[in-house]
Design an enzyme around this catalytic site. Sequence first.
Site, PDB file in Angstrom:
ATOM      1  N   VAL A  53     -41.147  -4.874  -5.788  1.00 29.79           N
ATOM      2  CA  VAL A  53     -42.375  -4.287  -6.325  1.00 29.79           C
ATOM      3  C   VAL A  53     -43.206  -3.765  -5.162  1.00 29.79           C
ATOM      4  CG1 VAL A  53     -44.512  -4.760  -7.574  1.00 29.79           C
ATOM      5  CG2 VAL A  53     -42.355  -5.775  -8.346  1.00 29.79           C
ATOM      6  N   TYR A  78     -41.896  -8.276  -2.309  1.00 32.36           N
ATOM      7  CA  TYR A  78     -43.136  -7.511  -2.421  1.00 32.36           C
ATOM      8  C   TYR A  78     -43.211  -6.583  -1.214  1.00 32.36           C
ATOM      9  CZ  TYR A  78     -48.211  -6.826  -3.298  1.00 32.36           C
ATOM     10  OH  TYR A  78     -49.458  -6.313  -3.574  1.00 32.36           O
ATOM     11  N   LYS A  79     -43.351  -5.299  -1.464  1.00 26.75           N
ATOM     12  CA  LYS A  79     -43.423  -4.296  -0.401  1.00 26.75           C
ATOM     13  C   LYS A  79     -44.842  -3.763  -0.339  1.00 26.75           C
ATOM     14  CE  LYS A  79     -41.668   0.293   0.871  1.00 26.75           C
ATOM     15  NZ  LYS A  79     -40.979   1.506   0.383  1.00 26.75           N
ATOM     16  N   CYS A  80     -45.463  -3.828   0.847  1.00 27.29           N
ATOM     17  CA  CYS A  80     -46.873  -3.456   0.870  1.00 27.29           C
ATOM     18  C   CYS A  80     -47.247  -2.679   2.126  1.00 27.29           C
ATOM     19  CB  CYS A  80     -47.760  -4.691   0.732  1.00 27.29           C
ATOM     20  SG  CYS A  80     -47.591  -5.864   2.067  1.00 27.29           S
ATOM     21  N   LEU A 124     -39.398  -2.281   4.923  1.00 29.30           N
ATOM     22  CA  LEU A 124     -38.638  -1.329   4.107  1.00 29.30           C
ATOM     23  C   LEU A 124     -39.340  -0.003   4.330  1.00 29.30           C
ATOM     24  CD1 LEU A 124     -36.657  -0.270   2.076  1.00 29.30           C
ATOM     25  CD2 LEU A 124     -37.919  -1.412   0.246  1.00 29.30           C
TER      26      LEU A 124
END
Length: 280
Positions: free
Chosen positions: A149, A183-185, A241
């Site tokens: 996400v 979790y990608k932020c 990422l």
Amino acid sequence: MARPSGTYAMLAIDQREGLRAMMAPHQDGPVTDADLTHFKLEVIEALTPYASAVLIDRELAWQQALDAKAVDPSCALIAAADVLIPSADELVAQVEIDHEVVPAKVKAQGAVALKLLVLWRPGEAAEPRIAMVEEFVAICRQAGLASVVEPVARAPRDGSGWDREAAIIEAAKELGDRGQDLYKCEIPYYGAGPEAQVRQGCAALSRHVNGDWVVLSSGVKQDDFPRAVEWACREGASGFLAGRGIWSGTIGKPDLRRALREDAVPRLETLCNVLDKVSA
């Protein structure tokens, strides 16, 4: 998706209209879909031997990359499962789950995860965002795929003032414990503030995200990204990422393969070395 150390060194090449806009100043005439696909396949072939996973979009590169056998066998596959909807003044103004990405099909093709972008805007109701994330996580679980996400903070639609740094944290409070696997932020302060300030923001993310989290590179200067990754990982992140922070400097180069080999590959190797140093 992770390396043997448990860290994530993942390549993003799922950009769509954003990549078209990046390429446009470097060529005469419009940037065609074929131009985008060509660039993506060159990036995938050159960089996936050094990445633990690669994120690819359905529209321009997923099937093409599989057909060309462009992905190194050592690199895990993540399918972007989001429809990016533009507006008159934003390349991505709204996002929906891409139901044309069939979980069972992409899993059979080798995917281990799906990714969903979520736009987080101050003042907008949380319920639709939460519902979409929970639907996406359930889809992934049912298919036996990991869920990634990616909440991204955006300005209010009415153009009113806002605090990006506060929005990143608020997004994590709202969406960081919705059952996602990763979790990608965004990196606080684009990784360019004083170290203590950036690390404080990253520590706040760690407090609000339940599980592993990684950073993206959009908005971060290429040469600042390795240091920003280190700061984030020292405060609880597990890797990255990223796309632009690795390959954006190769756009428009007359010899793309050489540019990838001489510029993008060393950048990715440097990032991997950062992860090794932090996890040692």
